[in-house]
Scaffold this motif. Structure first.
Motif, PDB file in Angstrom:
ATOM      1  N   GLY B 132     -48.821  73.176  48.798  1.00  0.00           N
ATOM      2  CA  GLY B 132     -49.316  71.916  48.253  1.00  0.00           C
ATOM      3  C   GLY B 132     -50.721  72.016  47.693  1.00  0.00           C
ATOM      4  N   ASP B 133     -51.442  73.112  48.028  1.00  0.00           N
ATOM      5  CA  ASP B 133     -52.775  73.300  47.446  1.00  0.00           C
ATOM      6  C   ASP B 133     -52.660  73.429  45.935  1.00  0.00           C
ATOM      7  OD1 ASP B 133     -53.888  73.261  49.898  1.00  0.00           O
ATOM      8  OD2 ASP B 133     -54.574  75.354  49.913  1.00  0.00           O
ATOM      9  N   LYS B 134     -53.708  73.029  45.279  1.00  0.00           N
ATOM     10  CA  LYS B 134     -53.772  73.240  43.842  1.00  0.00           C
ATOM     11  C   LYS B 134     -53.933  74.757  43.594  1.00  0.00           C
ATOM     12  CE  LYS B 134     -56.159  71.198  39.930  1.00  0.00           C
ATOM     13  NZ  LYS B 134     -57.301  71.994  39.496  1.00  0.00           N
ATOM     14  N   ALA B 135     -53.264  75.247  42.592  1.00  0.00           N
ATOM     15  CA  ALA B 135     -53.349  76.689  42.307  1.00  0.00           C
ATOM     16  C   ALA B 135     -53.943  76.908  40.923  1.00  0.00           C
ATOM     17  CB  ALA B 135     -51.963  77.317  42.380  1.00  0.00           C
ATOM     18  N   VAL B 136     -55.046  77.652  40.877  1.00  0.00           N
ATOM     19  CA  VAL B 136     -55.650  77.982  39.584  1.00  0.00           C
ATOM     20  C   VAL B 136     -55.662  79.495  39.420  1.00  0.00           C
ATOM     21  CG1 VAL B 136     -57.085  75.917  39.464  1.00  0.00           C
ATOM     22  CG2 VAL B 136     -57.978  77.974  40.563  1.00  0.00           C
ATOM     23  N   PRO B 137     -55.706  79.974  38.177  1.00  0.00           N
ATOM     24  CA  PRO B 137     -55.720  81.424  37.970  1.00  0.00           C
ATOM     25  C   PRO B 137     -56.896  82.070  38.696  1.00  0.00           C
ATOM     26  CG  PRO B 137     -55.435  80.268  35.887  1.00  0.00           C
ATOM     27  CD  PRO B 137     -55.735  79.235  36.907  1.00  0.00           C
ATOM     28  N   GLY B 138     -56.655  83.196  39.309  1.00  0.00           N
ATOM     29  CA  GLY B 138     -57.729  83.924  39.972  1.00  0.00           C
ATOM     30  C   GLY B 138     -58.012  83.451  41.384  1.00  0.00           C
ATOM     31  N   GLN B 139     -57.361  82.359  41.777  1.00  0.00           N
ATOM     32  CA  GLN B 139     -57.627  81.812  43.111  1.00  0.00           C
ATOM     33  C   GLN B 139     -57.137  82.765  44.197  1.00  0.00           C
ATOM     34  OE1 GLN B 139     -56.066  77.862  43.568  1.00  0.00           O
ATOM     35  NE2 GLN B 139     -55.962  78.086  45.786  1.00  0.00           N
ATOM     36  N   VAL B 140     -57.921  82.877  45.259  1.00  0.00           N
ATOM     37  CA  VAL B 140     -57.531  83.746  46.378  1.00  0.00           C
ATOM     38  C   VAL B 140     -56.595  82.962  47.287  1.00  0.00           C
ATOM     39  CG1 VAL B 140     -58.375  85.042  48.354  1.00  0.00           C
ATOM     40  CG2 VAL B 140     -59.707  84.995  46.239  1.00  0.00           C
ATOM     41  N   ILE B 141     -55.415  83.527  47.532  1.00  0.00           N
ATOM     42  CA  ILE B 141     -54.477  82.809  48.404  1.00  0.00           C
ATOM     43  C   ILE B 141     -54.242  83.547  49.722  1.00  0.00           C
ATOM     44  CG2 ILE B 141     -53.270  81.566  46.564  1.00  0.00           C
ATOM     45  CD1 ILE B 141     -51.093  83.761  46.724  1.00  0.00           C
ATOM     46  N   GLY B 142     -54.816  84.718  49.858  1.00  0.00           N
ATOM     47  CA  GLY B 142     -54.635  85.431  51.116  1.00  0.00           C
ATOM     48  C   GLY B 142     -55.450  86.709  51.105  1.00  0.00           C
ATOM     49  N   THR B 143     -55.524  87.349  52.255  1.00  0.00           N
ATOM     50  CA  THR B 143     -56.304  88.589  52.337  1.00  0.00           C
ATOM     51  C   THR B 143     -55.510  89.681  53.032  1.00  0.00           C
ATOM     52  OG1 THR B 143     -57.272  87.897  54.421  1.00  0.00           O
ATOM     53  CG2 THR B 143     -58.526  87.387  52.437  1.00  0.00           C
ATOM     54  N   ILE B 144     -55.926  90.902  52.734  1.00  0.00           N
ATOM     55  CA  ILE B 144     -55.340  92.084  53.370  1.00  0.00           C
ATOM     56  C   ILE B 144     -56.495  93.014  53.696  1.00  0.00           C
ATOM     57  CG2 ILE B 144     -54.084  94.217  52.833  1.00  0.00           C
ATOM     58  CD1 ILE B 144     -52.163  92.471  51.183  1.00  0.00           C
ATOM     59  N   GLN B 145     -56.527  93.515  54.917  1.00  0.00           N
ATOM     60  CA  GLN B 145     -57.568  94.493  55.250  1.00  0.00           C
ATOM     61  C   GLN B 145     -57.102  95.833  54.688  1.00  0.00           C
ATOM     62  OE1 GLN B 145     -60.359  93.374  57.240  1.00  0.00           O
ATOM     63  NE2 GLN B 145     -61.330  95.271  56.524  1.00  0.00           N
ATOM     64  N   ALA B 375     -68.881  95.603  31.170  1.00  0.00           N
ATOM     65  CA  ALA B 375     -69.760  95.527  32.348  1.00  0.00           C
ATOM     66  C   ALA B 375     -70.311  94.108  32.437  1.00  0.00           C
ATOM     67  CB  ALA B 375     -70.910  96.502  32.196  1.00  0.00           C
ATOM     68  N   GLY B 376     -70.898  93.772  33.575  1.00  0.00           N
ATOM     69  CA  GLY B 376     -71.566  92.481  33.678  1.00  0.00           C
ATOM     70  C   GLY B 376     -71.405  91.857  35.042  1.00  0.00           C
ATOM     71  N   GLN B 377     -72.342  90.950  35.308  1.00  0.00           N
ATOM     72  CA  GLN B 377     -72.220  90.176  36.529  1.00  0.00           C
ATOM     73  C   GLN B 377     -71.607  88.845  36.096  1.00  0.00           C
ATOM     74  OE1 GLN B 377     -75.855  88.999  38.579  1.00  0.00           O
ATOM     75  NE2 GLN B 377     -74.897  89.611  40.496  1.00  0.00           N
ATOM     76  N   VAL B 378     -70.568  88.408  36.785  1.00  0.00           N
ATOM     77  CA  VAL B 378     -69.868  87.207  36.321  1.00  0.00           C
ATOM     78  C   VAL B 378     -69.576  86.265  37.480  1.00  0.00           C
ATOM     79  CG1 VAL B 378     -68.707  88.500  34.488  1.00  0.00           C
ATOM     80  CG2 VAL B 378     -67.527  88.105  36.660  1.00  0.00           C
ATOM     81  N   LYS B 379     -69.323  85.025  37.109  1.00  0.00           N
ATOM     82  CA  LYS B 379     -68.676  84.110  38.038  1.00  0.00           C
ATOM     83  C   LYS B 379     -67.192  84.282  37.759  1.00  0.00           C
ATOM     84  CE  LYS B 379     -68.365  79.451  39.656  1.00  0.00           C
ATOM     85  NZ  LYS B 379     -68.112  78.101  39.163  1.00  0.00           N
ATOM     86  N   ALA B 380     -66.470  84.808  38.734  1.00  0.00           N
ATOM     87  CA  ALA B 380     -65.066  85.122  38.516  1.00  0.00           C
ATOM     88  C   ALA B 380     -64.220  83.860  38.566  1.00  0.00           C
ATOM     89  CB  ALA B 380     -64.593  86.123  39.573  1.00  0.00           C
ATOM     90  N   LEU B 381     -62.968  83.981  38.152  1.00  0.00           N
ATOM     91  CA  LEU B 381     -62.059  82.843  38.176  1.00  0.00           C
ATOM     92  C   LEU B 381     -61.917  82.291  39.595  1.00  0.00           C
ATOM     93  CD1 LEU B 381     -59.206  84.008  35.773  1.00  0.00           C
ATOM     94  CD2 LEU B 381     -61.130  82.504  35.283  1.00  0.00           C
ATOM     95  N   SER B 382     -62.044  83.179  40.575  1.00  0.00           N
ATOM     96  CA  SER B 382     -61.922  82.745  41.968  1.00  0.00           C
ATOM     97  C   SER B 382     -63.139  81.941  42.401  1.00  0.00           C
ATOM     98  CB  SER B 382     -61.775  83.964  42.865  1.00  0.00           C
ATOM     99  OG  SER B 382     -62.925  84.770  42.747  1.00  0.00           O
ATOM    100  N   GLY B 383     -64.149  81.877  41.555  1.00  0.00           N
ATOM    101  CA  GLY B 383     -65.366  81.153  41.910  1.00  0.00           C
ATOM    102  C   GLY B 383     -66.407  82.057  42.544  1.00  0.00           C
ATOM    103  N   GLU B 384     -66.014  83.263  42.912  1.00  0.00           N
ATOM    104  CA  GLU B 384     -66.957  84.177  43.542  1.00  0.00           C
ATOM    105  C   GLU B 384     -67.792  84.898  42.492  1.00  0.00           C
ATOM    106  OE1 GLU B 384     -66.459  85.622  47.033  1.00  0.00           O
ATOM    107  OE2 GLU B 384     -64.354  85.158  47.433  1.00  0.00           O
ATOM    108  N   LYS B 385     -68.918  85.437  42.975  1.00  0.00           N
ATOM    109  CA  LYS B 385     -69.770  86.207  42.082  1.00  0.00           C
ATOM    110  C   LYS B 385     -69.409  87.682  42.237  1.00  0.00           C
ATOM    111  CE  LYS B 385     -74.299  86.869  42.669  1.00  0.00           C
ATOM    112  NZ  LYS B 385     -75.729  86.594  42.863  1.00  0.00           N
ATOM    113  N   GLY B 386     -69.163  88.337  41.160  1.00  0.00           N
ATOM    114  CA  GLY B 386     -68.828  89.753  41.229  1.00  0.00           C
ATOM    115  C   GLY B 386     -69.473  90.477  40.069  1.00  0.00           C
TER     116      GLY B 386
END
Lengths: 485, 598
Positions: B132-145, B375-386
């Motif tokens: 039910g969450d809104k889904a946008v491109p680049g959004q993080v939906i889970g993690t894996i170690q 190259a570059g520092q960006v605000k990614a689609l996920s909202g994070e800085k990378g």
């Protein structure tokens, strides 16, 4: 337009040169130009396939397919095209790339042509497996990092540009310099400090004079290693295009001996400059766009396909160590041939005309010389703990001494400062005692290192910035007192 | 193969090395990936004309015959992006080299082999989004170690938006399993742990940010004198034997990026082997985990097919962007971009294109620009800085920096670390020429340094640069007249420059302590040296012979400091500063006494 003559099924047996188990045979060439011929009306022919070109007088020449389209193929003829005619020349397509049959018993102690055909009157090898002379790239994952010190008994190499097993370390020379003597001395003296195991020498000559090849053969004979040597000779008067195959045939044998038979193989390739000239000749007759000095743009990749065939492999006993020799045109190290070679090989040993004129043998100029794999082959447990530092100190001191020499040539030796005078003296002694050695002088590594210490101790102690005070105490002082006694 | 099938596919009509032409080009599209023949050699469409397609084949084409079938793959050359990239080694078209070895043995054969990422391996997935969450491109939906050092963030691939219809619970999943369904306006879309991305197309982001943070490398000459910023670009040009590769290795070992992508592009096999041998053993100074746990290796060694060399750079940067999008700082080392440019030249030559400078194609500059622009520092689609920082080695023929690749690269990079043959032949490493090199990021990172080390940072750095410049002028005189000819106040500069060169700039890659230098140590080491040079002025002003000052015990301590002081321990430097003052004062007062005595 060529037409088909016979079709026989290809069999698994393939010889090195003369067996003719042809797959497809066609007659008639549509074009002959330099070392290249074009044949039309062919079918079922693959890129890179080996061909036999049979002249109207039944003379058989080897070649390979350089480009192929639906209707025509461009062929490279290793023995040159003179004497071929358009109408009656027959071409056999072998259905396989250029191959060399190898087995240990049938290649060692033998002499072959650049294409792998016997020159010593013996039979062509037939018992082993046929291997594609172009080889395959070693998977970097499978490679084992070279780190076994090889003692050559030559101070400038062992002490400052250490050779390790599986390395490719070329000799950059100039015409008339004693690179062959150096190579011969390395072959004769090279050994591992740790173990003795079976070894082989593969010698590939590309466009060298008859007397040079003979000098190598004699020296192998004298040192009693001839039975462990396979020689592949393309001499100065042999067809140039054959030079493009000679190193590949030689390396195919080397790889077989190293990785199948577990031998440690030292490969001498001489002279790579002639190889590159042949490559340029073929590229030009193909009408390719040249890059620097008329050499084809792919000279780097082509050289890499030769030089990279050195190394060790995890889980296999043997190794291939390469010592290619090349003469720098006009002694110019920035010429494309030494330049591209230096980018591929793991260092270089540079011979210097000035040193040669000072009557110093081997005239190795250590400053532009380099061994990239040195740091992993030396140190405690391999040579001695101070090896890296004393080598670095010798480099720093000699580089500085060379600047002092330049200064002295302007202001005169007398006006040098006290320290500079010591450097001036150091340069002379270094060249005379460290670089210089007899052609049969086999210096042990410890002797080389001690000699290095003895020389750097000529300099004021504050100049010794690359070695630790503990090392000065342990090795420097010792060599000094030794010397004085 | 039936005749009917055959008629539907393009067929090979010409072969010359990696360049292959095929019929029925209307069935193919530009840049489409193709498979050739029964061995399924991988290639790419690089030209279409009169129903003839020109292909560049990424593998050896020996034995390839006209009439062989060519099958279009329906999409451009892509990279597989998902867990399983880190600590693995791939070739230029992302074939997994470790698996190739298991399958074929020690030598690389040609042809299709499985997939880049393992389909069998099971990953522990932890969802971070809900149904039910809104889904946008680049959004993080889970993690894996993925490794101990890297948390792999599973993202919704670019181009997919809607609401999350279904998401898998925590547990083990393999790559092909569906872990989420996104309800989009165009119907439900299934999300797996990986997706494919065309390598020649930059991945999207929200916006670019200005680089402001240094990418620390632990190399003093770089960090203090010619700093690189996170998201920045740098080139290392140098002739053979000047230490490009050792420098690249040092950077990939010690750069404080989260993920390192190392591309061995047309270089030596043994160098990749060296990385493969060293990296599992070396520890990251920040995480204390083996370096391999943050590294992805791409290898196209010089004996591997040349066309794949051209692709290797794009494969590498696409993987770099993928980790950037997860919010990581990524550093990509390409060794060497010249080999990549030469691959362009070789293919261009076989296509019989009109050459520009030195046989390189006219589009060399635009390709280089496009690469460095990724190259570059960006605000990614996920909202994070990378960020993606690019460090390209350049191998100019004959060490001549005026050749096309170096010249064009210089136009597109902000940092230029020029390697010097003369320094290298004196075994002075890193052989970065401090007069020819430059960095456009010095001002951008000054704030960071001042905050972390001390207010003097800029001043000390400037003073050091000035001394080195004065020294190079004086060296011209020294070359003609000798050092003896100079007055003591000028010799002070020479001695000072010597200290900076030998005790600060020179750094040993092989010494366990010196190989990596923390920022605080860099600052203090420079401070001690500069303070000492300042005190030398007092000595010279009192007409005390310079050599007396150079014989003070503190000088020996300065010489040894880079090897002896480890980590961020500043106490020894504080002590050195005290000792220095005391020793110099003593020298001055003794001199004064002696003068009075007379």
């Amino acid at each position: 337009m060529a037409f088909e003559t016979t079709e026989t099924a290809a069999k698994g047996v393939a010889g090195t040169g003369n067996t003719s188990s042809a797959h497809l045979e066609f007659v008639g060439l549509s074009k002959i130009s330099g070392p290249l011929v074009v044949i039309e009306g062919i079918r079922d022919v693959g890129f890179g396939e080996r061909v036999e070109i049979v002249a109207s007088d039944s003379d058989v020449r080897q070649g390979r397919v350089l480009a192929i389209s639906e209707k025509a193929a461009v062929l490279e003829v290793f023995h040159g095209t003179s004497g071929l005619d358009q109408a009656d020349t027959r071409v056999r397509f072998m259905g396989r790339p250029f191959e060399m049959v190898v087995s240990k018993e049938e290649v060692l102690g033998r002499i072959f042509s650049g294409l792998g055909a016997p020159l010593d009157g013996g039979p062509a090898p037939f018992r082993g497996e046929a291997r594609n002379v172009n080889g395959f790239a070693i998977n970097p994952v499978a490679r084992a990092y070279p780190e076994d010190f090889i003692q050559t008994g030559i101070s400038t190499i062992d002490g400052m540009n250490t050779l390790v097993r599986g390395q490719k370390l070329p000799i950059f020379s100039g015409s008339g310099l004693p690179h062959n003597d150096l190579a011969i001395q390395i072959v004769r003296q090279a050994r591992l400090l740790t173990e003795e195991s079976s070894f082989a020498v593969i010698f590939a000559a590309m466009g060298v004079r008859h007397d040079e090849a003979e000098a190598f053969r004699l020296s192998f004979e004298e040192s009693g290693v001839l039975n462990n040597v396979a020689m592949f000779l393309n001499l100065a008067d042999d067809p140039t295009v054959e030079r493009l195959v000679a190193p590949r045939v030689a390396l195919t044998v080397a790889e077989y001996l190293a990785f199948e038979e577990g031998m440690h193989v030292l490969v001498i390739l001489t002279d790579m400059t002639n190889y590159c000239e042949a490559l340029r000749e073929v590229a030009t007759s193909k009408g390719e766009v040249p890059s620097r000095k008329g050499y084809p743009g792919y000279l780097y990749s082509d050289l890499a396909s030769i030089y990279e065939r050195a190394g060790r492999i995890h889980g296999r006993k043997g190794s291939v160590t390469q010592i290619p020799i090349l003469t720098m045109p006009d002694d110019d190290i920035t010429h494309p041939i030494p330049d591209l070679t230096g980018y591929i090989t793991e260092g270089q040993i540079v011979l210097d005309r000035m040193l040669y004129q000072k009557n110093i043998y081997p005239p190795v100029n250590v400053l532009p010389s380099l061994s990239r794999l040195m740091s992993d082959g030396i140190g405690e447990g391999k040579t001695r703990d101070d090896h890296r530092n004393i080598s670095s100190q010798l480099y720093a001191a000699y580089a500085n001494a060379k600047q002092v020499e330049r200064l002295a040539s302007i202001i005169g030796e007398e006006d040098l400062s006290v320290t500079d005078k010591k450097y001036f003296q150091f340069a002379r002694e270094f060249e005379k005692r460290f670089v210089n050695q007899a052609k049969d002088e086999d210096r042990g590594i410890l002797e080389t290192l001690d000699l290095g210490w003895e020389l750097v101790m000529m300099l004021p102690s504050q100049e010794l910035v690359r070695v630790t005070p503990e090392q000065v105490e342990k090795y420097g002082k010792a060599s000094h007192t030794c010397n004085q006694e | 193969m039936k005749e009917a099938d055959k008629a539907q596919n393009p067929e090979v009509i010409f072969v010359s090395g990696p360049v292959v032409k095929a019929s029925r080009a209307h069935l193919l599209s530009m840049n489409e990936m193709v498979e050739v023949g029964a061995e399924r050699l991988v290639g790419e469409v690089i030209g279409l004309e009169d129903d003839t397609a020109t292909l560049q084949v990424y593998e050896d084409t020996t034995g390839l015959k006209p009439g062989t079938r060519v099958i279009g793959q329906g999409m451009p050359l892509f990279a597989e992006l998902g867990p399983g990239l880190i600590s693995h080694i791939f070739d230029g078209i992302q074939r997994p080299l470790t698996e190739l070895k298991e399958q074929w043995g020690d030598f690389i054969q040609r042809g299709k082999t499985g997939t880049a990422l393992s389909r069998e391996r099971v990953w522990q997935f932890t969802p971070t989004a809900r149904e039910g969450d809104k889904a946008v491109p680049g959004q993080v939906i889970g993690t894996i170690q993925e490794t101990d050092a890297i948390v792999h963030k599973v993202m919704i691939p670019p181009g997919i938006a809607g609401t999350i219809g279904k998401i898998a619970g925590p547990g083990g999943y393999s790559l092909e399993e569906e872990i989420a369904v996104i309800k989009t306006s165009g119907g439900p879309r299934s999300i797996r742990l990986f997706h494919r991305w065309p390598v020649r197309q930059p991945r999207p982001y929200v916006r670019r940010l200005m680089p402001s943070e240094p990418l620390l490398t632990g190399q003093r000459v770089i960090d203090t004198f010619f700093p690189l910023a996170k998201g920045g670009t740098a080139a290392i040009p140098g002739g053979f034997g000047t230490g490009k590769t050792v420098t690249q290795h040092q950077l990939s070992k010690w750069a404080d990026a989260d993920v390192i992508i190392y591309i061995g592009c047309g270089e030596r096999g043994n160098e990749m082997t060296g990385v493969l041998t060293d990296f599992p053993q070396l520890l990251d100074p920040r995480t204390q985990r083996p370096l391999i746990e943050r590294t992805v290796l791409i290898a196209n060694t010089s004996d591997m097919p040349v066309a794949a060399r051209e692709a290797s750079i794009y494969t590498g940067i696409t993987i770099a962007e993928y980790f950037r999008d997860q919010g990581y700082d990524v550093a990509l080392m390409a060794d060497s971009t010249s080999r990549w440019a030469e691959a362009l030249r070789e293919i261009s030559g076989r296509l019989e294109e009109m050459p520009a400078e030195e046989g390189f194609p006219a589009y060399l500059a635009s390709r280089l620009a496009a690469f460095y622009e990724r190259a570059g520092q960006v605000k990614a689609l996920s909202g994070e800085k990378g960020s993606v920082s690019l460090i390209g080695a350049v191998s100019p023929p004959g060490g001549d920096f005026s050749e096309p690749v170096t010249m064009h690269t210089k136009r597109f990079v902000q940092c230029f670390w020029a390697l010097d043959k003369e320094l290298a032949s004196a075994r002075y490493f890193p052989a970065i020429n401090y007069l020819q090199s430059y960095s456009a990021y010095t001002e951008a990172v000054a704030a960071w340094w001042t905050e972390r080390t001390g207010p003097e940072w800029e001043k000390l750095r400037e003073e050091a640069v000035q001394i080195l410049q004065e020294d190079s002028k004086l060296q011209n005189i020294v070359k003609l007249l000798g050092e003896e000819a100079l007055p003591d106040d000028q010799r002070r500069i020479l001695e000072g420059a010597r200290l900076i060169k030998n005790d600060f700039l020179q750094q040993s890659a092989y010494d366990p302590v010196d190989t990596y230098c923390m920022p605080l140590k860099q600052f203090y080491l420079l401070k001690v040296i500069i303070y000492f040079i300042r005190r030398l002025k007092d000595v010279v002003d009192s007409r005390i012979p310079l050599f007396r000052a150079m014989e003070l015990p503190v000088v020996e301590q300065i010489h040894r400091a880079k090897y002896t002081v480890s980590g961020e321990d500043i106490a020894p430097f504080e002590q050195m500063l005290k000792d220095m003052d005391q020793q110099v004062d003593q020298l001055l007062s003794r001199n004064q006494e002696a003068n009075h005595g007379v």
